[in-house]
Design a protein around this motif. Structure first.
Motif, PDB file in Angstrom:
ATOM      1  N   LEU A 148      44.672  42.966  41.812  1.00 33.80           N
ATOM      2  CA  LEU A 148      43.794  44.214  40.976  1.00 33.80           C
ATOM      3  C   LEU A 148      42.642  43.292  40.610  1.00 33.80           C
ATOM      4  O   LEU A 148      41.718  43.933  40.200  1.00 33.80           O
ATOM      5  N   SER A 149      42.862  41.954  40.342  1.00 33.22           N
ATOM      6  CA  SER A 149      41.414  41.134  39.795  1.00 33.22           C
ATOM      7  C   SER A 149      40.649  41.129  41.038  1.00 33.22           C
ATOM      8  O   SER A 149      39.272  41.281  40.589  1.00 33.22           O
ATOM      9  N   GLN A 150      41.137  40.929  42.237  1.00 35.24           N
ATOM     10  CA  GLN A 150      40.038  40.995  43.253  1.00 35.24           C
ATOM     11  C   GLN A 150      39.200  42.609  43.461  1.00 35.24           C
ATOM     12  O   GLN A 150      38.093  42.571  43.599  1.00 35.24           O
ATOM     13  N   LEU A 151      40.195  43.591  43.324  1.00 34.27           N
ATOM     14  CA  LEU A 151      39.608  44.869  43.434  1.00 34.27           C
ATOM     15  C   LEU A 151      38.643  44.932  42.284  1.00 34.27           C
ATOM     16  O   LEU A 151      37.502  45.567  42.551  1.00 34.27           O
ATOM     17  N   LEU A 152      38.944  44.731  40.915  1.00 29.32           N
ATOM     18  CA  LEU A 152      37.999  45.165  39.848  1.00 29.32           C
ATOM     19  C   LEU A 152      36.843  44.145  39.782  1.00 29.32           C
ATOM     20  O   LEU A 152      35.957  44.439  38.937  1.00 29.32           O
ATOM     21  N   GLN A 153      36.714  43.104  40.713  1.00 33.16           N
ATOM     22  CA  GLN A 153      35.436  42.304  40.815  1.00 33.16           C
ATOM     23  C   GLN A 153      34.527  42.891  41.856  1.00 33.16           C
ATOM     24  O   GLN A 153      33.292  42.457  41.824  1.00 33.16           O
ATOM     25  N   ALA A 154      34.915  43.996  42.460  1.00 37.40           N
ATOM     26  CA  ALA A 154      34.037  44.668  43.571  1.00 37.40           C
ATOM     27  C   ALA A 154      33.029  45.408  42.865  1.00 37.40           C
ATOM     28  O   ALA A 154      33.064  45.822  41.748  1.00 37.40           O
TER      29      ALA A 154
END
Length: 420
Positions: A148-154
């Motif tokens: 989730l943290s990787q997705l939300l940094q996009a």
């Protein structure tokens, strides 16, 4: 060598598990990863084994795919596109280790490739993650937080990903896991705290987070941290404290109706200074994070200004003035927040803090700190004339005059000299 390993795995010759293990070690090399995905049918062979019925072979194939996902080359991530629906499918009903591998593989793939993210969204990655968040296993939750943290940094997160996350009900579970992290597992709590931070930075979901009670919940967590922390046993807590301070600071900055009355509690200020005392020597970045929060607490709220003075926390605040240039500016900004509340506050500041710290600041070369110091002096002179008298007696006029040649400060310096 990799071609031979791949052929051996494909033919089923010898011990396929050992061959896959050797392939996994080989795939730790960046050039080998790039060559591997260019081999005809290489990823397809791995996917075939990954989706097979032999659990030990399936696990080794998952480890190989995980090694590939570590590549920083978008071409390698895009070569793995065919595996994404299987990674999502296997987020339920398999071993903890297998689920963990699938989650971290997904997280690694979404970092490097927009194409992977664009494929995963319609494939239902957000609902799949939402179903995982009920897992009782810390390792699964930590892996889920990582994805989730990787997705939300996009870059497309605020418009394309955050709305799906809100609709999924994930934020309330993230908030719960962050706030119970001291008891149930700090690793997952850290990941989800960063997730909340990235959501808040997008400015599209803060109303929803405020409605979930994020501000009092995070404030309560800081009280819990302060009650458990000690200078000798604080290791690891800074990892959670940093994103929590940021979340709370940014949510308070978003508030349009003033500070949430549910956090108008003097214990919050005490907790903040306890955390600072315990962490700032080993983790100096905590000073800036804490001062940002203190700035946002005192900006529009007389309660915290009064409390800071009443609890005699001013000496602890002033000790941070020389910590760094950023800290100097933030400490002076907090003092301006207090002085801006009027004569009674200025008189109390003058009585408790005196002018020596400000005279010392006037000797600095940092223009930002000097500008903030001039603003504070202006407020003190305006609301507390005796401060201006003391300032002159303590050599303040000479300290000011040395900055008359600084273009961006000259006009304000002249105004203060006139007031003094």
């Amino acid at each position: 060598q990799v071609v031979e390993l791949l052929r051996g795995v494909q033919r089923g010759s010898g011990d396929r598990r050992t061959l896959l293990r050797r392939l996994r070690w080989a795939l730790q090399n960046k050039e080998t990863q790039q060559k591997f995905v260019r081999l005809d049918g290489s990823v397809r062979v791995l996917i075939g084994l990954f989706t097979g019925s032999l659990a030990d072979i399936q696990l080794e194939a998952a480890r190989c795919l995980h090694e590939l996902s570590h590549s920083s080359d978008p071409a390698v991530a895009e070569a793995c596109l065919p595996v994404t629906p299987y990674l999502l499918t296997y987020l339920s009903g398999h071993s903890i280790e297998f689920m963990e591998l699938c989650l971290y593989t997904l997280g690694n793939l979404v970092v490097e490739s927009e194409a992977v993210r664009k494929q995963l969204l319609p494939q239902g990655i957000i609902p799949a993650l939402a179903s995982c968040i009920q897992s009782p296993h810390e390792a699964v939750l930590e892996g889920l937080g990582y994805v989730l943290s990787q997705l939300l940094q996009a870059k497309e997160a605020p418009t394309e990903i955050v709305p799906l996350v809100l609709d999924s009900g994930l934020p309330q579970h993230m908030l719960r896991l962050v706030c119970t992290g001291l008891k149930s597992g700090i690793g997952a709590a850290v990941e989800f705290a960063w997730c909340l931070h990235y959501i808040i930075c997008g400015h599209t979901a803060n109303t929803a987070l405020l409605a979930l009670g994020a501000v009092p919940a995070l404030a309560s967590l800081l009280l819990d941290v302060a009650s458990q922390i000690s200078p000798g046993a604080a290791e690891g807590l800074e990892l959670l404290v940093c994103p929590v301070l940021r979340c709370l600071s940014n949510l308070l900055a978003e508030e349009t109706v003033g500070c949430d009355v549910r956090i108008q509690d003097e214990r919050l200020l005490v907790a903040l200074f306890v955390i600072l005392q315990c962490l700032f020597q080993e983790h100096p970045f905590i000073v800036q994070e804490s001062l940002w929060l203190l700035n946002n607490l005192t900006a529009d709220e007389p309660f915290f200004c009064s409390t800071l003075l009443a609890l005699d926390l001013l000496p602890a605040l002033l000790q941070l003035l020389p910590h760094s240039q950023t800290a100097s500016v933030l400490v002076l900004t907090v003092l301006c927040n207090i002085a801006d509340k009027g004569p009674a506050y200025c008189q109390e500041l003058h009585r408790r803090a005196g002018l020596p710290p400000l005279l010392a600041t006037l000797a600095l070369a940092d223009t930002d700190a000097l500008g903030q110091c001039l603003e504070l002096l202006h407020l003190l002179f305006l609301h507390c004339p005796e401060a201006a008298i003391d300032f002159v007696h303590q050599g303040g006029r000479q300290a000011l005059e040395q900055h008359q040649g600084t273009a961006e400060l000259a006009e304000r310096v002249r105004a203060l000299l006139h007031m003094a």
